[in-house]
Design an enzyme around this catalytic site. Sequence first.
Site, mmCIF file in Angstrom:
data_model
loop_
_atom_site.group_PDB
_atom_site.id
_atom_site.type_symbol
_atom_site.label_atom_id
_atom_site.label_comp_id
_atom_site.label_asym_id
_atom_site.label_seq_id
_atom_site.Cartn_x
_atom_site.Cartn_y
_atom_site.Cartn_z
ATOM 1 C CG HIS A 165 47.003 38.750 21.488
ATOM 2 N ND1 HIS A 165 47.326 38.191 20.274
ATOM 3 C CD2 HIS A 165 45.758 38.301 21.804
ATOM 4 C CE1 HIS A 165 46.315 37.437 19.864
ATOM 5 N NE2 HIS A 165 45.345 37.488 20.768
ATOM 6 C CD GLU A 168 50.727 39.456 20.690
ATOM 7 O OE1 GLU A 168 50.255 40.160 19.795
ATOM 8 O OE2 GLU A 168 50.410 38.259 20.861
ATOM 9 C CG HIS A 300 48.827 40.145 16.619
ATOM 10 N ND1 HIS A 300 48.123 39.540 17.633
ATOM 11 C CD2 HIS A 300 47.906 40.790 15.862
ATOM 12 C CE1 HIS A 300 46.831 39.794 17.496
ATOM 13 N NE2 HIS A 300 46.673 40.564 16.417
ATOM 14 C CD GLU A 373 51.853 36.982 14.987
ATOM 15 O OE1 GLU A 373 52.465 37.392 16.005
ATOM 16 O OE2 GLU A 373 50.879 36.216 15.042
HETATM 17 C C1 CXA Z 1 46.917 35.275 13.918
HETATM 18 C C2 CXA Z 1 47.126 36.081 12.853
HETATM 19 C C3 CXA Z 1 46.078 36.496 12.063
HETATM 20 C C4 CXA Z 1 44.799 36.141 12.340
HETATM 21 C C5 CXA Z 1 44.584 35.340 13.405
HETATM 22 C C6 CXA Z 1 45.647 34.895 14.181
HETATM 23 C C7 CXA Z 1 48.058 34.852 14.752
HETATM 24 C C8 CXA Z 1 48.086 35.465 16.143
HETATM 25 C C9 CXA Z 1 46.898 34.910 16.915
HETATM 26 O O1 CXA Z 1 46.942 33.722 17.242
HETATM 27 O O2 CXA Z 1 45.967 35.669 17.166
HETATM 28 N N1 CXA Z 1 49.310 35.054 16.746
HETATM 29 S S1 CXA Z 1 49.735 35.622 18.223
HETATM 30 N N2 CXA Z 1 50.118 37.141 18.115
HETATM 31 O O3 CXA Z 1 50.929 34.918 18.655
HETATM 32 O O4 CXA Z 1 48.629 35.469 19.088
HETATM 33 ZN ZN ZN Z 2 48.926 38.461 19.119
#
Ligand code: CXA
Ligand code: ZN
Length: 423
Positions: A165, A168, A300, A373
Amino acid sequence: MRRVVMGAVLGILALVVPISAAAAPAPPSSAYRVPGVDNATTRTAVANQGVEILGGGRDYLEVLATPVQAERLRAGGLRLVSLPAAAPLPLPVAPGQFPIGYQGYHTYRQLTTELDSLAASHPNQVAVSSYGKSAQGHPLLLVKISDDVRTDKHEPEVLFSCAQHAREHITVEMCLHIVRRLAQGYGTDPAITRLLKSREVWVVPMANPDGAEYDISTGLFSMWRKNRQPTPENSEIGTDLNRNWGDEWACCDGSSANPANDTYRGPAPFSAPETAQLRDWVNSRVIGGVQQITAHIDFHSFSELVLWPYGFTTSDTGPGLNKSDADTFRKLGEQMAATNGYTPEQSSHLYINDGSIADWMWAQHHVWSYTLEMYPTSLTQGGFYPPASVIDRETTRNDAAVDLLLNYADCVPRIIGAHCAAR
Ligand code: CXA
Ligand code: ZN
Ligand code: CA
């Protein structure tokens, strides 16, 4: 009088501009904290309103919602608490550079330079290569760290990946910190030396370079999440890489079919070059029928969580994931969380998500794959954009979790007293 003239001007514009091209500007979204959402069903229902989920934990979500979406959530009985803008707008330095207060973060170019210099100063421990090119042609960076990095040994391999992402950015610093700490610790720190003598470590420090560069392209932050690939037959840009992986892709309402949405899954699994080439590289680590990578963390931000598969189902077991696997995932997840103070849970318990890297790594290769996260827990602490002053503290905070995963990588199930077949 003035009003009438304005009205007339708008009327003329409306006549001249074809309706289809006169797209109304997107309604402004505001940030809210939604307290009291203490189960996956409610959190998934909020996600499915089309709001942008920014973060969340056991009993709250933080979202960006338009006035209409906010009204709908309230009508559904939820409480919305307006969040103030996290921080005053930072001062830009130059397009493509991090703004004032964020200079400790690395751009793609700075990252490349830093990795090359680590490889130059630790030629036997660090090797930098690439596993392909992004949609816009950035080499996708791959770092290997070991005691004798040029030799492919028969040792457990561990992968750390960062920044699927775009916004991030703190995760790029996490991956860079891992490379630096292991490289500098080899031969100086006995625990790291021992680890690197029995493990091969791979780091993908910026899985989505186009998105990360775009996010800072104006000199301020754009809150960009996806990659920068045009989508077929419309003007929207970007696929959510962590919804584009091929396990149970699009199965479960845990991603969006709408190219305008932040969790757009793409037109097909692995439609993004960034995921397709990382998949091909992971597949290439199957040697003699055995996947060499045994454990993985995908970093993340934000929310301070330790998450594990599956994300597509709220059941703690699923295809190829039995009760003993679930117990193993939980036990190591909880132990990692005990070292950094994060909250451990199965990823679907946050909200249902399909097409994630972690689900694919487990389903396809039985890699013990976690999603961490990072800091912070709230938009009010900077959300995706904490100041550079926290980088050292928040990356060091995960050292023990990283070491724990590296240690167990020879046989993760031994954490619950189970055995592994000889490799
Ligand atoms: C997440 C974590 C693990 C597997 C799938 C999703 C959460 C992640 C996401 O939505 O991809 N959260 S985030 N970093 O805010 O996008
Ligand atoms: Zn993310
Ligand atoms: Ca090897």
